[in-house]
Motif scaffolding. Sequence first.
Motif, PDB file in Angstrom:
ATOM      1  N   ARG A   1      47.594 -16.293 -94.634  1.00  0.00           N
ATOM      2  CA  ARG A   1      47.942 -16.494 -96.045  1.00  0.00           C
ATOM      3  C   ARG A   1      47.369 -15.339 -96.851  1.00  0.00           C
ATOM      4  O   ARG A   1      46.269 -14.858 -96.584  1.00  0.00           O
ATOM      5  CB  ARG A   1      47.380 -17.826 -96.542  1.00  0.00           C
ATOM      6  N   VAL A   2      48.103 -14.904 -97.841  1.00  0.00           N
ATOM      7  CA  VAL A   2      47.657 -13.795 -98.680  1.00  0.00           C
ATOM      8  C   VAL A   2      47.859 -14.173-100.145  1.00  0.00           C
ATOM      9  O   VAL A   2      48.860 -14.777-100.512  1.00  0.00           O
ATOM     10  CB  VAL A   2      48.422 -12.493 -98.332  1.00  0.00           C
TER      11      VAL A   2
ATOM     12  N   ASP B   1      43.535 -25.874 -88.259  1.00  0.00           N
ATOM     13  CA  ASP B   1      44.759 -25.194 -87.843  1.00  0.00           C
ATOM     14  C   ASP B   1      44.992 -23.967 -88.724  1.00  0.00           C
ATOM     15  O   ASP B   1      45.267 -24.111 -89.915  1.00  0.00           O
ATOM     16  CB  ASP B   1      45.930 -26.168 -87.960  1.00  0.00           C
ATOM     17  N   PRO B   2      44.906 -22.749 -88.174  1.00  0.00           N
ATOM     18  CA  PRO B   2      45.120 -21.563 -89.018  1.00  0.00           C
ATOM     19  C   PRO B   2      46.539 -21.457 -89.546  1.00  0.00           C
ATOM     20  O   PRO B   2      46.775 -20.773 -90.543  1.00  0.00           O
ATOM     21  CB  PRO B   2      44.778 -20.395 -88.078  1.00  0.00           C
TER      22      PRO B   2
ATOM     23  N   ALA C   1      45.168 -11.977 -89.241  1.00  0.00           N
ATOM     24  CA  ALA C   1      45.476 -13.207 -88.518  1.00  0.00           C
ATOM     25  C   ALA C   1      46.890 -13.194 -87.946  1.00  0.00           C
ATOM     26  O   ALA C   1      47.189 -13.923 -87.007  1.00  0.00           O
ATOM     27  CB  ALA C   1      45.297 -14.416 -89.442  1.00  0.00           C
ATOM     28  N   LEU C   2      47.768 -12.354 -88.499  1.00  0.00           N
ATOM     29  CA  LEU C   2      49.110 -12.160 -87.945  1.00  0.00           C
ATOM     30  C   LEU C   2      49.090 -10.882 -87.120  1.00  0.00           C
ATOM     31  O   LEU C   2      49.590  -9.840 -87.544  1.00  0.00           O
ATOM     32  CB  LEU C   2      50.149 -12.057 -89.073  1.00  0.00           C
TER      33      LEU C   2
ATOM     34  N   ARG D   1      50.579 -17.081-100.468  1.00  0.00           N
ATOM     35  CA  ARG D   1      51.732 -17.287 -99.590  1.00  0.00           C
ATOM     36  C   ARG D   1      51.279 -17.308 -98.134  1.00  0.00           C
ATOM     37  O   ARG D   1      50.569 -16.408 -97.675  1.00  0.00           O
ATOM     38  CB  ARG D   1      52.735 -16.161 -99.803  1.00  0.00           C
ATOM     39  N   ASN D   2      51.699 -18.334 -97.419  1.00  0.00           N
ATOM     40  CA  ASN D   2      51.360 -18.474 -96.005  1.00  0.00           C
ATOM     41  C   ASN D   2      52.526 -17.980 -95.163  1.00  0.00           C
ATOM     42  O   ASN D   2      53.612 -18.563 -95.209  1.00  0.00           O
ATOM     43  CB  ASN D   2      51.050 -19.936 -95.690  1.00  0.00           C
ATOM     44  N   TYR D   3      52.303 -16.924 -94.383  1.00  0.00           N
ATOM     45  CA  TYR D   3      53.363 -16.393 -93.534  1.00  0.00           C
ATOM     46  C   TYR D   3      53.346 -17.027 -92.145  1.00  0.00           C
ATOM     47  O   TYR D   3      54.034 -16.555 -91.245  1.00  0.00           O
ATOM     48  CB  TYR D   3      53.254 -14.869 -93.448  1.00  0.00           C
ATOM     49  N   GLY D   4      52.573 -18.091 -91.986  1.00  0.00           N
ATOM     50  CA  GLY D   4      52.552 -18.806 -90.720  1.00  0.00           C
ATOM     51  C   GLY D   4      53.180 -20.180 -90.817  1.00  0.00           C
ATOM     52  O   GLY D   4      52.922 -21.034 -89.967  1.00  0.00           O
TER      53      GLY D   4
END
Length: 507
Positions: free
Chosen positions: A254-255, A492-493, A304-305, A404-407
């Motif tokens: 998330r960023v 949970d990431p 993390a990504l 925003r969470n890209y996961g």
Amino acid sequence: MLKSLSAAVSIAFLVSAGHAGAETKTSVTLASPWEVASYDPAVAGFAIQKLQIIENLVDADVTGTLRPGLATSWNASEDGLIWEFSLREGVLFHDGTSFDANAAVFALSRAWDQPGVLKKAPISDISAHNGKVVITLETPFAALPAFLAHATTIIPAAAAFDDEGMPSALIGTGPFKVSAFTPPQSITLVRNEAYWGEKAKLETATYLAAGRAETRALLAESGDADIVFTLDAAGYSHLEHVDTIETSAVPIPRVVALKVNAGHPFFNDPKARQALSLAIPRDGIARAITRFPEAAANQLFPPALSGWHSAEVEPLRTDLDAAKTLLADLGWVAGDDGILTRDGERFSITLRTFPDRPELPLIATALQDQWRDIGIELEVSVASYSEIPAGHQDGSLHVALYARNYGLTPDPIGSVLQDFGQGGGDWGAMGWENQDVAEALRVIASTSDQDQRQASIATVASVLQQELPVIPVVWYQHTVSIAKDLQGVVIDPLQRSYGLSNMYWAD
């Protein structure tokens, strides 16, 4: 004042009711900022999925690896256009009705028709055939199974919809079922004794939506909430010294970012967006506001990504002089009060953000001060998070600050395609499209060739770093407090699940 008092009394009552069960060591009370104001997966699916009420055809572990959910297996035709999902047998919804292909097709067809990830998939048909779910595509789309793990594609029971097909209840197949729902503040859960998989260790659980960070910290310290998510820096620091609590900060994909209306005359040149970025004090924000210095975001995709974080792009930096030069190149001239003007217009804009994530208003204030130094007059509007997508839809948005969470899909292409594909997205690009990115996203979504995928991901990362339709500020740390006797907690990431079904109390 009366409204605030009423809300406080209401939370106190709900906490008391939920925590009374915790004394028997068979219940947990969980608090987070996020209200659950709807039965609709398109609106509240993220909360419903996290609470393990309603499940997906496809599941994922904490690393993002796909695994069977309500579907036991899936495969694609040779041309990649027809996907078949074999379904788990003997599964019952919470109301006792059977889960089958027709229920899945109804839910997925509705999700396809609503805002969400399925809108970005090249789907031409969703049907049931020989007890399987069959999804037909217009073009190959290797990311389809990951999309079916997204929160908007959960599968409610037929009874969860009214006669007009609108969601009216929370009825799923998950390890917990709803015993009481007081939207938007509280959900009480009871163990699903007929669950198809391993039954939850807890008998009951209570979810509380507490919007104020101070309230969540107090719930944790008093023991009225056993696990609390999304703490502000001050609350987290304080709780680190409370003997009955363990704290955890987990890097997640998330960023905190700025969405810029690239179609606005002030921002339609990349130089303007680059100037905004150069005037962001990322290191100071990371140290003083989020208090995780390593989280200053020098690119959009966080470490993390690992497959998307790039070592090749030139890191974003802070340089006020360079920002002023870029704005001058675009014809902006400082007025008597220091605010830039061009063709008789002042560089005066509004930034929209929301208080649910307590760091956002503080970051907005920091940007307000710093951007004034380069001649930009910034008004900060702190309101409901819904004001951001609303401003995107009606075109009134200037800039917005959000996380925003890209996961949200195990394969990040789901969220990235939503944000930067054709037409942009409510939480992504606005007034900006790029053909190189569009083609790269098509390749990433359609191929299983890892070399092609990585080359295309590199293209996306490079263009976004230069064009900056969304400007990263800081990467996110997921902060959590946990009662020391509460066992089986896994953070949970990807933030798909709170993991309630695995929690239990130490003897």
